[in-house]
Design a protein around this motif. Structure first.
Motif, short mmCIF file in Angstrom:
data_model
loop_
_atom_site.label_atom_id
_atom_site.label_comp_id
_atom_site.label_asym_id
_atom_site.label_seq_id
_atom_site.Cartn_x
_atom_site.Cartn_y
_atom_site.Cartn_z
N PHE B 154 0.83 -1.24 0.15
CA PHE B 154 -0.07 -0.09 0.25
C PHE B 154 0.91 1.31 0.01
CE2 PHE B 154 -2.67 -3.22 1.90
CZ PHE B 154 -3.79 -3.10 0.89
N ALA B 155 2.00 1.29 0.68
CA ALA B 155 2.93 2.33 0.89
C ALA B 155 3.67 2.48 -0.48
CB ALA B 155 3.81 2.24 2.25
N ILE B 156 4.15 1.61 -1.10
CA ILE B 156 4.68 1.34 -2.21
C ILE B 156 3.74 2.07 -3.48
CG2 ILE B 156 5.86 -0.04 -4.32
CD1 ILE B 156 7.29 -1.35 -1.80
N LEU B 157 2.42 1.47 -3.44
CA LEU B 157 1.61 2.02 -4.59
C LEU B 157 1.45 3.47 -4.33
CD1 LEU B 157 -1.64 -0.43 -5.06
CD2 LEU B 157 -0.18 0.75 -6.54
N ALA B 158 1.22 3.96 -2.84
CA ALA B 158 1.15 5.31 -2.48
C ALA B 158 2.39 5.85 -3.27
CB ALA B 158 1.13 5.55 -1.18
N ALA B 159 3.57 5.58 -3.41
CA ALA B 159 4.85 6.08 -3.89
C ALA B 159 4.72 6.21 -5.35
CB ALA B 159 6.02 5.57 -3.44
N ILE B 160 4.05 5.36 -5.90
CA ILE B 160 3.84 5.29 -7.60
C ILE B 160 2.88 6.26 -7.86
CG2 ILE B 160 3.21 3.77 -9.43
CD1 ILE B 160 4.09 1.38 -7.96
N ILE B 161 1.75 6.29 -7.17
CA ILE B 161 0.65 7.28 -7.37
C ILE B 161 1.07 8.89 -7.10
CG2 ILE B 161 -1.45 8.27 -6.84
CD1 ILE B 161 -2.13 5.45 -6.17
N THR B 162 1.85 8.89 -6.08
CA THR B 162 2.52 10.44 -5.93
C THR B 162 3.38 10.69 -7.17
OG1 THR B 162 2.34 10.01 -3.56
CG2 THR B 162 3.79 11.74 -4.14
N GLY B 163 4.48 9.88 -7.44
CA GLY B 163 5.44 10.23 -8.48
C GLY B 163 4.32 10.38 -9.89
N PHE B 164 3.40 9.70 -10.17
CA PHE B 164 2.46 9.92 -11.42
C PHE B 164 1.80 11.35 -11.26
CE2 PHE B 164 -1.87 9.67 -13.42
CZ PHE B 164 -1.19 9.78 -14.61
N GLY B 165 1.22 11.79 -10.22
CA GLY B 165 0.79 12.95 -9.89
C GLY B 165 1.68 13.97 -10.05
N ARG B 166 3.03 13.85 -9.90
CA ARG B 166 4.03 14.97 -9.81
C ARG B 166 4.25 15.12 -11.49
NH1 ARG B 166 7.09 19.06 -9.51
NH2 ARG B 166 9.00 18.99 -8.73
N ALA B 167 4.28 14.04 -11.98
CA ALA B 167 4.65 13.82 -13.54
C ALA B 167 3.73 14.67 -14.38
CB ALA B 167 4.97 12.31 -13.97
N ILE B 168 2.36 14.28 -13.93
CA ILE B 168 1.07 14.80 -14.96
C ILE B 168 0.92 16.30 -14.75
CG2 ILE B 168 -0.84 14.53 -13.44
CD1 ILE B 168 -2.05 12.98 -15.77
N GLY B 169 1.49 16.83 -13.59
CA GLY B 169 1.35 18.21 -13.19
C GLY B 169 2.54 18.98 -13.60
N GLU B 170 3.50 18.47 -14.22
CA GLU B 170 4.74 18.92 -14.37
C GLU B 170 4.61 19.71 -15.78
OE1 GLU B 170 8.40 19.96 -16.14
OE2 GLU B 170 7.24 18.33 -16.98
N VAL B 171 5.15 20.91 -15.71
CA VAL B 171 5.18 21.77 -17.23
C VAL B 171 6.43 22.36 -17.60
CG1 VAL B 171 5.00 23.88 -15.85
CG2 VAL B 171 4.02 23.82 -18.10
N GLY B 172 7.64 22.53 -16.68
CA GLY B 172 8.81 22.90 -17.18
C GLY B 172 9.72 22.31 -18.19
#
Lengths: 329, 230
Positions: B154-172
């Motif tokens: 569950f904690a590792i899945l949370a890490a993957i989701i957090t990473g995905f969230g950071r990637a999709i919101g990235e613009v620079g």
């Protein structure tokens, strides 16, 4: 004699302190062995070494007379079952935990249900086979952990303080299980306990541990202090010894060597102390007396002696023992 | 105020009418971020578990480095990779600049330290008896890894989701390495920046709404995972 373990010059250091120092120790195979000692005596450290879950700082361990390496080979690992003092069950049911152990040990899938059933039968836990591990009580959890450790039928079962934090009912259940496991042909059971009587009752052999060292001295009447000029100073009493060991820090006096009297004896014995009788307890056809002389002494006498001395709790009595009865280490 | 409300209503209409241009951009964003998250996870999870398990000299330094990289501005990663992938750069002959591949690489690099750090936290905050128990039961390095992942899933899945969230919101980095090419490398964030500067506020707002919706789903998943027993 076949040995389950042979330890040579084992030392374990923690935070630059030597917490286990065993020059040589042979543990016989096919026996029930109790490691006795107070908290902090090194029982868990020794069991960790025997279970190969921690590597000693120095020395070698022979397993069934064969050389070992750390980490242990899978073939040798399969000969050891280990249950720690606070066993941890993984998420899932009791059966899931046992099946995982079988899987990790490389047991074929088709043999796993039968071995799981056998292990559950041995610890009387069939009715909880499908129960989630995190809902078990303390006693059930220990039995489930034992079932997991014996499921792959290891030759050696190591149990660290199996009776700690259990009520009397669960202790009795577990004692019966340990007896049953130890009676199986070819099996060695090694368990640690701080309860000397329990250890003596269950085990064929006992190993006494004091401050990380093994000793043949009985663990009753164990005192810590400093030796100077044949006199051991505990801080409260000065006890005569015959030892010249300059760095000795512990003494033990065999309770059978202590003479009890209602008045001071005129004899060749060098140690005489008066104290208050604080406990009279029956113990395996003998009577154990506890006398508070500043330090607490235990003496073992016969029931007939108790009657003839007409002792009652609170009496002031004398205890005497020879300086040769004192084991210094 | 009327301008804003009119734009919002128009944006809602674009979203609800499943405007193909908008959903093309969303699909590009999600696919790039998802691939980046999977690549980063396949490297960060083993690295995080290995690092959490072992004590070695330099561990503290790596931990500090990971923390620093977590806070690294995305344009800096974009700038460094631009230098590598541009025609005159050492990897210029690969022709990766202004391609989704370059964007995936940039985002994977961006989220790797986040995922690795969260994996380290997941393993170190698991029950300390987990690894000794598995070792005493005969786990070899491979089965030990699998079981640690299972027990901390569950904690590792949370890490993957957090990473995905950071990637999709990235613009620079997405802007610098993707070039915002329509139908190819145009993502939600780069499109919002471009359309707003062009004056197409409705389209920017519609993409913003969808980005917020994705962020909401990610956060919902995260809080659901955090409530689950690990």
């Amino acid at each position: 004699m076949i040995s389950s373990y042979q330890l040579n010059n084992i030392k374990v250091h923690r935070n630059e302190q030597c917490v286990l120092d065993i020059p040589q120790l042979t543990l016989p195979a096919h026996k029930c062995i109790a490691l006795l000692g107070d908290n902090g005596a090194g029982k868990s450290t020794l069991l960790d070494v025997l279970a190969f879950t921690s590597q000693p700082s120095e020395g070698e361990v022979l397993l069934a007379d064969q050389k070992t390496a750390f980490p242990l080979s899978s073939r040798q690992r399969r000969t050891i079952g280990y249950v720690s003092q606070h066993p941890f069950l993984l998420s899932g049911t009791v059966t899931d935990n046992i099946q995982l152990a079988l899987k990790l040990q490389g047991i074929d899938r088709q043999h796993r249900p039968e071995l799981t059933q056998q292990a559950l039968n041995l610890v009387n836990l069939n009715h909880l086979a499908k129960q989630a591990a995190n809902t078990l009580s303390g006693g059930e959890l220990k039995r489930a952990a034992i079932a997991r450790a014996i499921a792959y039928q290891p030759d050696i079962l190591l149990l660290d303080e199996p009776f700690s934090h259990l009520d009397q009912n669960h202790i009795q259940q577990l004692e019966r299980i340990i007896e049953k496991l130890a009676q199986q042909p070819g099996k060695t059971v090694i368990f640690s306990t701080h309860n000397r009587l329990q250890g003596l009752a269950l085990a064929d052999t006992t190993i006494n541990l004091v401050a990380g060292k093994t000793t043949s001295a009985p663990l009753l009447n164990l005192f810590h202090g400093r030796l100077h000029d044949h006199i051991f100073d505990t801080g409260r009493l000065e006890i005569h010894t015959t030892s010249e060991l300059g760095n000795a820090r512990h003494i033990a006096i065999d309770p059978l060597e202590i003479i009890i009297s209602t008045h001071e004896l005129q004899s060749s014995m060098r140690n005489h102390f008066m104290g208050r009788l604080t406990l009279i307890a029956e113990e395996a056809n003998t009577v154990r007396l506890t006398i508070d002389c500043g330090e607490r002494f235990h003496a073992i006498i016969s029931p007939e002696s108790l009657l003839s001395l007409n002792l009652t709790l609170g009496d002031n009595i004398w205890l005497s023992f020879k300086s040769t009865a004192v084991t210094v280490f | 105020m009327t301008y804003f409300i009119d734009s919002l209503l128009a944006a809602m209409a674009l979203v609800t009418h499943f405007d193909s241009d908008i959903y093309q951009i969303v699909a590009t964003s999600v696919s790039i971020s998802l691939i980046a998250a999977l690549i980063a996870a396949s490297l960060a999870i083993p690295a995080g578990i290995t690092m959490a398990q072992h004590q070695f000299s330099g561990k503290q330094f790596i931990q500090h480095l990971l923390n620093t990289l977590m806070a690294m501005p995305t344009v800096v990663i974009g700038l460094l990779l631009y230098g590598l992938f541009s025609r005159l750069g050492p990897l210029g002959n690969l022709g990766l600049l202004y391609t989704p591949t370059a964007m995936v690489i940039a985002e994977a690099i961006l989220i790797f330290p986040i995922m690795m750090n969260l994996t380290i936290t997941a393993v170190t905050s698991a029950d300390p008896r987990l690894i000794p128990t598995l070792l005493s039961l005969g786990a070899n390095p491979y089965s030990l890894f699998i079981q640690i992942v299972k027990q901390t899933r569950f904690a590792i899945l949370a890490a993957i989701i957090t990473g995905f969230g950071r990637a999709i919101g990235e613009v620079g980095a997405a802007m610098m390495l993707g070039g915002n090419i329509e139908g190819f490398t145009r993502t939600m964030t780069t499109a919002i920046a471009l359309e707003t500067s062009k004056g197409d506020f409705e389209l920017g707002l519609a993409l913003g709404i969808l980005l917020l919706l994705i962020a909401f789903i990610i956060n919902f998943l995260l809080s659901w995972l955090q409530r689950s027993p690990s």
